[in-house]
Design an enzyme around this catalytic site. Structure first.
Site, short mmCIF file in Angstrom:
data_model
loop_
_atom_site.label_atom_id
_atom_site.label_comp_id
_atom_site.label_asym_id
_atom_site.label_seq_id
_atom_site.Cartn_x
_atom_site.Cartn_y
_atom_site.Cartn_z
N GLU A 134 39.27 25.50 44.83
CA GLU A 134 38.88 26.09 43.55
C GLU A 134 39.27 25.19 42.37
O GLU A 134 39.36 25.65 41.23
CB GLU A 134 39.51 27.49 43.37
CG GLU A 134 39.22 28.48 44.47
CD GLU A 134 37.75 28.86 44.63
OE1 GLU A 134 36.91 28.33 43.88
OE2 GLU A 134 37.46 29.68 45.52
N HIS A 164 44.86 32.13 40.45
CA HIS A 164 43.84 32.92 41.16
C HIS A 164 44.49 33.60 42.36
O HIS A 164 45.32 33.00 43.03
CB HIS A 164 42.71 31.99 41.63
CG HIS A 164 41.80 32.61 42.65
ND1 HIS A 164 41.05 33.72 42.39
CD2 HIS A 164 41.54 32.27 43.94
CE1 HIS A 164 40.35 34.03 43.48
NE2 HIS A 164 40.64 33.18 44.43
N HIS A 200 44.06 37.44 45.18
CA HIS A 200 43.20 38.49 45.75
C HIS A 200 43.93 39.83 45.69
O HIS A 200 44.25 40.41 46.73
CB HIS A 200 42.84 38.15 47.19
CG HIS A 200 42.20 36.80 47.39
ND1 HIS A 200 42.17 36.15 48.61
CD2 HIS A 200 41.55 35.98 46.51
CE1 HIS A 200 41.52 34.99 48.48
NE2 HIS A 200 41.15 34.86 47.21
N GLU A 220 50.22 50.68 28.43
CA GLU A 220 50.47 49.33 27.89
C GLU A 220 49.39 48.29 28.22
O GLU A 220 49.48 47.15 27.77
CB GLU A 220 51.86 48.85 28.33
CG GLU A 220 52.89 49.74 27.66
CD GLU A 220 54.33 49.31 27.81
OE1 GLU A 220 54.57 48.23 28.34
OE2 GLU A 220 55.19 50.07 27.38
N HIS A 233 35.95 39.50 45.46
CA HIS A 233 36.75 38.33 45.85
C HIS A 233 38.17 38.39 45.28
O HIS A 233 39.13 38.36 46.04
CB HIS A 233 36.04 37.03 45.39
CG HIS A 233 36.77 35.78 45.79
ND1 HIS A 233 36.15 34.68 46.31
CD2 HIS A 233 38.09 35.45 45.74
CE1 HIS A 233 37.03 33.74 46.58
NE2 HIS A 233 38.22 34.19 46.23
#
Ligand code: 13P
Ligand code: ZN
Length: 270
Positions: free
Chosen positions: A116, A139, A141, A169, A210
């Site tokens: 990525e 990144h 999952h 919040e 994803h």
């Protein structure tokens, strides 16, 4: 010259990978992190002075030319970063307008940066234009956010408002909301370009079915942002199938804006 494994940024990176794994956000090789470092931060570490090899990136990010990143490796497990940081992480310098990266340290088994990398580097370029102190793209999952993308509309305003309504919040932590991409093929320049575009207006970008991207000034901030959104999604997944009796109203959200000195995304509150 000091050993890079003693660097505070290295300790923080290792702790963050371990913590993310422990949260269940990074099964197997899931997830990736890139941390922008400046030359002064790495200059005291002798082992990063020369290029070990040059790795083509397959894209261009001229804005990042000469910049250094500590980044997770492709196919590497966050679970293992703490045991072998020099195999699972790499320190690279972006050269040739982003077309190549010089490996200065790490990826000791011959590996390379995350698949990525396009989304990471393009998102760094995008966030740095909005906030010059942005250093982290992360990144992962997270289970509940991912689950939510199967049952909630992917409309960004609706998705953001639902998350804001789940914990008081949320609007304070991510007043810019979350942007959402539909399912796209991961690990491509196309999803990188689309993610970077979405990063112009929000620090959280959902990849439907994803995972999630978060940006921040440091590892803690990016982690905390993801943690807060994931907590909200968890509450949503606990209540989505039940009759809703109470919520946080827009009037109450305006009170939060005033009290915490934040401004909700334009047009997202009535
Ligand atoms: P990498 O192992 O290449 O970092 O890929 C993991 C991932 O989450 C892909 O989206
Ligand atoms: Zn992923």
């Amino acid at each position: 010259m000091k050993d890079i494994l003693t660097a505070p940024f290295m300790a923080e990176m290792i702790r963050t990978c371990t913590n993310m794994y422990d949260h269940g956000w990074d099964e197997r090789n899931g997830g990736n992190i890139s941390l922008l470092l400046n030359e002064a931060e790495i200059s005291e570490y002798g082992d990063v002075k020369r290029a070990l090899r040059t790795i083509p990136t397959g894209f261009e990010t001229p804005e990042l030319d000469g910049k250094y990143f500590l980044v997770t490796g492709t196919g590497k497990y966050f679970k293992n970063v703490q045991y072998a940081p020099d195999v699972n992480l790499g320190l690279v310098k972006i050269i040739d307008g982003g077309k190549n990266a010089q490996l200065l340290w790490g990826f000791a088994d011959g590996g390379k940066f995350t698949s990525e990398f396009p989304a990471h580097m393009m998102s760094h370029a995008s966030r740095l234009k909005v906030n010059p102190s942005n250093k982290v793209i992360m990144h992962c999952h997270p289970t509940n956010l991912l689950a939510m993308t199967y049952i909630h509309t992917l409309d960004e305003k609706a998705f953001t408002r639902t998350l804001w309504q789940m914990c008081t919040e949320c609007i304070v932590v991510f007043p810019d909301g979350v942007n959402v991409l539909p399912w796209m093929l991961c690990g491509t320049n196309e999803i990188g370009i689309a993610t970077a575009e979405k990063m112009r207006t929000a620090r959280l970008v959902v990849w439907a079915q994803h995972g999630l991207y978060g940006a921040g000034a440091d590892l803690d901030e990016a982690f905390g942002l993801i943690e807060t959104a994931e907590k909200a999604a968890e509450i949503y997944m606990k209540i989505a199938h039940l009759p809703l009796v109470n919520t946080i109203t827009d009037e109450e959200m305006h009170q939060l804006e005033a009290h915490f000195g934040v401004k909700a995304r334009e047009g997202y509150l009535s």
